[in-house]
Design an enzyme around this catalytic site. Structure first.
Site, PDB file in Angstrom:
ATOM      1  N   ALA A 177       0.795  -1.290  -0.127  1.00  0.00           N
ATOM      2  CA  ALA A 177      -0.185   0.129   0.107  1.00  0.00           C
ATOM      3  C   ALA A 177       0.846   1.410   0.179  1.00  0.00           C
ATOM      4  O   ALA A 177       1.938   1.259   0.723  1.00  0.00           O
ATOM      5  CB  ALA A 177      -0.868  -0.135   1.121  1.00  0.00           C
ATOM      6  N   ALA A 178       0.570   2.250  -0.909  1.00  0.00           N
ATOM      7  CA  ALA A 178       1.297   3.333  -1.006  1.00  0.00           C
ATOM      8  C   ALA A 178       0.334   4.539  -0.555  1.00  0.00           C
ATOM      9  O   ALA A 178      -0.858   4.518  -0.378  1.00  0.00           O
ATOM     10  CB  ALA A 178       1.975   3.446  -2.253  1.00  0.00           C
ATOM     11  N   SER A 179       0.539   5.780  -0.895  1.00  0.00           N
ATOM     12  CA  SER A 179      -0.196   7.027  -0.481  1.00  0.00           C
ATOM     13  C   SER A 179      -1.339   7.164  -1.682  1.00  0.00           C
ATOM     14  O   SER A 179      -2.303   7.981  -1.376  1.00  0.00           O
ATOM     15  CB  SER A 179       0.779   8.250  -0.644  1.00  0.00           C
ATOM     16  OG  SER A 179       1.534   8.347  -1.841  1.00  0.00           O
ATOM     17  N   ALA A 181      -2.434   4.415  -3.840  1.00  0.00           N
ATOM     18  CA  ALA A 181      -2.871   3.094  -4.463  1.00  0.00           C
ATOM     19  C   ALA A 181      -2.431   1.972  -3.294  1.00  0.00           C
ATOM     20  O   ALA A 181      -1.517   2.390  -2.872  1.00  0.00           O
ATOM     21  CB  ALA A 181      -2.420   2.822  -5.964  1.00  0.00           C
ATOM     22  N   GLN A 182      -2.983   0.951  -3.472  1.00  0.00           N
ATOM     23  CA  GLN A 182      -2.579  -0.426  -2.961  1.00  0.00           C
ATOM     24  C   GLN A 182      -2.525  -1.500  -4.042  1.00  0.00           C
ATOM     25  O   GLN A 182      -3.308  -1.412  -5.192  1.00  0.00           O
ATOM     26  CB  GLN A 182      -3.567  -0.647  -1.849  1.00  0.00           C
ATOM     27  CG  GLN A 182      -4.881  -0.955  -2.197  1.00  0.00           C
ATOM     28  CD  GLN A 182      -5.551  -0.671  -0.905  1.00  0.00           C
ATOM     29  OE1 GLN A 182      -5.568  -0.066  -0.059  1.00  0.00           O
ATOM     30  NE2 GLN A 182      -6.418  -1.950  -0.572  1.00  0.00           N
ATOM     31  N   VAL A 183      -1.986  -2.326  -3.937  1.00  0.00           N
ATOM     32  CA  VAL A 183      -1.878  -3.776  -4.737  1.00  0.00           C
ATOM     33  C   VAL A 183      -2.260  -4.880  -4.153  1.00  0.00           C
ATOM     34  O   VAL A 183      -1.976  -5.358  -2.986  1.00  0.00           O
ATOM     35  CB  VAL A 183      -0.182  -3.687  -5.204  1.00  0.00           C
ATOM     36  CG1 VAL A 183      -0.212  -5.046  -6.100  1.00  0.00           C
ATOM     37  CG2 VAL A 183       0.365  -2.539  -5.790  1.00  0.00           C
ATOM     38  N   LYS A 197      -3.043  -3.271  -9.262  1.00  0.00           N
ATOM     39  CA  LYS A 197      -2.960  -1.965  -8.776  1.00  0.00           C
ATOM     40  C   LYS A 197      -4.054  -1.072  -8.717  1.00  0.00           C
ATOM     41  O   LYS A 197      -4.612  -1.019  -9.846  1.00  0.00           O
ATOM     42  CB  LYS A 197      -1.655  -1.043  -9.123  1.00  0.00           C
ATOM     43  CG  LYS A 197      -1.311   0.055  -8.426  1.00  0.00           C
ATOM     44  CD  LYS A 197      -0.155   0.534  -9.102  1.00  0.00           C
ATOM     45  CE  LYS A 197       0.233   2.123  -8.487  1.00  0.00           C
ATOM     46  NZ  LYS A 197       1.482   2.707  -9.262  1.00  0.00           N
ATOM     47  N   ASP A 329      11.243   7.625  -9.574  1.00  0.00           N
ATOM     48  CA  ASP A 329      11.070   7.198  -7.992  1.00  0.00           C
ATOM     49  C   ASP A 329      11.549   5.802  -7.552  1.00  0.00           C
ATOM     50  O   ASP A 329      10.929   4.797  -7.305  1.00  0.00           O
ATOM     51  CB  ASP A 329       9.717   7.087  -7.961  1.00  0.00           C
ATOM     52  CG  ASP A 329       8.865   7.125  -6.438  1.00  0.00           C
ATOM     53  OD1 ASP A 329      10.037   7.693  -5.577  1.00  0.00           O
ATOM     54  OD2 ASP A 329       8.042   6.764  -6.030  1.00  0.00           O
TER      55      ASP A 329
END
Length: 487
Positions: A177-179, A181-183, A197, A329
């Site tokens: 999970a990121a800021s 989206a999540q996978v 994603k 990134d």
């Protein structure tokens, strides 16, 4: 976003600041609802959701205004009457930097979403004080997953089918999970394992409010502290974030990078399933692996961390000098190491949302700069500094990129002598914030993108225990592919 395998379920068939913050939020909402082309599948469809979004925007803006106001007052009050060149000033400035960085960290943690993303972005910038980069770097591993009900709604809305119609199995628990989206991990009807994603609902609307707030606050800080100019940072953050929100563009970037490295057997780019990909849902081949800086995994797998560092640097050097198409990134969560491949390991490159396509003239000039840096050709460095628009500040290029001064006698990758360190320290003390801001504002956007990426790579190389010459030799090797071309 990295991932490890896991079992998964099979599918059945302050009053003044608050007033100001309200104005900012209203301005953001006015921008949001103005007659501009919006996404056709906007997730805020009901008036109740719009009201909730507006209220949340006011709350986030209020926190931001309060925090920034407090920081401004702290800097103004704590440093008052102190000579800028005094040792006491430098000590107190570091103390304020640290307090302010911690306040910003708390703000990002409270506001989540794009504030976390902004904090991550700032932490990767080499020009920010170390107190900020150190404090905000903890945000790289912070993200709270969205409820699966909302994620399922995004998937079914975008794919036009129920999960059971597409997937044989689908793990409701996100593997990353990121800021934004999540996978999730899933298995298609043909038994192919995939990573899905999914973008969090309502992000485009929230981004417009939050970016408006950040833009206004950056202008406020620059007005109070004229030597500190942050508008360009906010502008670059908005550009990068807008790119990340379009998963179609991310898929295109992924495939282009795969084509660029089709003859390289050490790097792996997950295959894209286009029939299951939209602006908000990206379905890719599932690739196992561990974060590139997971030293315990590398040791247990018998993989030499220094070889991983060398391979990583060569991949990014090729991106810069040969292809001119740069992943923007490269933090550890976006680079996995898999114990498979011709070299006993392979690198899996993920998250292709942020890329910079380098201008061709810039790419050739940047190559020439590295040739001059290796040879310490001061005249060439100065000439290229003029082309890059930085003038007299070009003498700091050797320090920034190779860790030696322009008149250094040390070998490439070697340490500066004590005398060189002493002279450099004295010279840097004489620089004002205005000088640093002027230098950074003069640099082309392509240059700033490379600086940010290079900073992230340096951090990984350091964690892997590789000497800095690994990075320098990779750049030196790949610049030779281009520098033989005529100017």
């Amino acid at each position: 976003m990295g991932a490890n395998r896991r079992p998964f379920r099979f599918l059945a068939t302050s009053r003044v600041p608050l007033r100001l913050a309200t104005g900012i939020a209203v301005a953001g909402l006015a921008w949001q609802t103005s007659p501009k082309p919006l996404s056709a599948d906007s997730s805020l469809s009901s008036s109740g959701e719009k009201i909730k979004s507006a209220f949340d925007g006011v709350v986030r803006s209020s926190r931001a205004v309060y925090t920034i106001t407090f920081i401004i007052v702290d800097y103004k009050y704590y440093l008052r009457s102190l000579p800028p060149n005094s040792s006491e000033y430098r000590i107190k400035l570091s103390e304020v930097h640290l307090r302010s960085a911690r306040r910003l960290l708390r703000l990002c943690e409270a506001n989540k979403g794009f504030y976390v993303k902004a904090g991550q972005f700032v932490s990767s910038l080499r020009q920010v004080p170390k107190e900020y980069s150190s404090a905000l770097s903890s945000l790289q591993d912070q993200a709270i997953p969205c409820h699966f009900k909302d994620i399922k709604e995004v998937i079914t809305k975008n794919l036009g089918k129920d999960l059971s119609e597409v997937f044989l199995a689908f793990d409701e628990q996100p593997m990353a999970a990121a800021s934004i989206a999540q996978v999730h991990r899933g298995v298609l009807k043909d038994n192919k394992e995939v990573a899905i994603k999914v973008q969090y609902p309502g992000l485009e609307q929230r981004m417009k409010i939050d970016i408006t707030t950040m833009d206004i606050l950056s202008k406020l800080v620059s007005w109070i502290f004229p030597d500190y100019r942050f508008e360009r940072v906010v502008s670059e953050f908005e550009r990068a974030t807008s790119l990340e929100l379009d998963f179609i563009q991310e898929a295109n970037n992924s495939e282009r990078t795969a084509r660029n490295f089709k003859k390289n057997n050490i790097i792996k780019i997950p295959h894209v399933y286009w029939d299951l990909t939209t602006r908000h849902v990206l379905t890719m081949q599932f690739c196992s692996g561990h974060k590139v800086d997971d030293l315990d995994f590398l040791k247990d797998s018998g993989i030499n961390p220094k070889k991983v560092a060398k391979a990583l640097m060569e991949v990014f050097a090729e991106m810069i000098f040969v292809h001119g198409f740069l992943h923007g990134d490269p933090h550890p969560g976006n680079i996995l190491v898999s114990p498979e491949g011709h070299h006993r390991f392979s690198l899996v490159l993920l998250d292709h949302g942020i890329y910079r396509e380098l201008d061709e003239r810039f790419r050739l000039d940047y190559c020439q700069l590295w040739k001059a840096l290796i040879l310490l050709d001061s005249q060439k460095i100065q000439h290229l500094g003029e082309r890059f628009g930085v003038g007299k500040y070009s003498k700091y290029f050797p320090v920034i990129f190779t860790g030696r001064t322009i008149d250094s006698k040390s070998a490439l990758g070697g340490q500066m002598s004590n005398e060189e360190k002493k002279r450099l320290k004295q010279e840097l003390r004489s620089l004002r914030m205005e000088d640093i801001s002027s230098f950074l504002e003069s640099l082309p956007d392509d240059f700033l993108s490379i600086l940010r990426t290079d900073g992230l790579l340096r951090s990984i190389i350091s964690k892997l225990g590789a000497p800095r010459r690994v990075r320098l030799l990779a750049y030196a090797r790949f610049k030779s592919y281009v520098c033989t071309l005529p100017n």
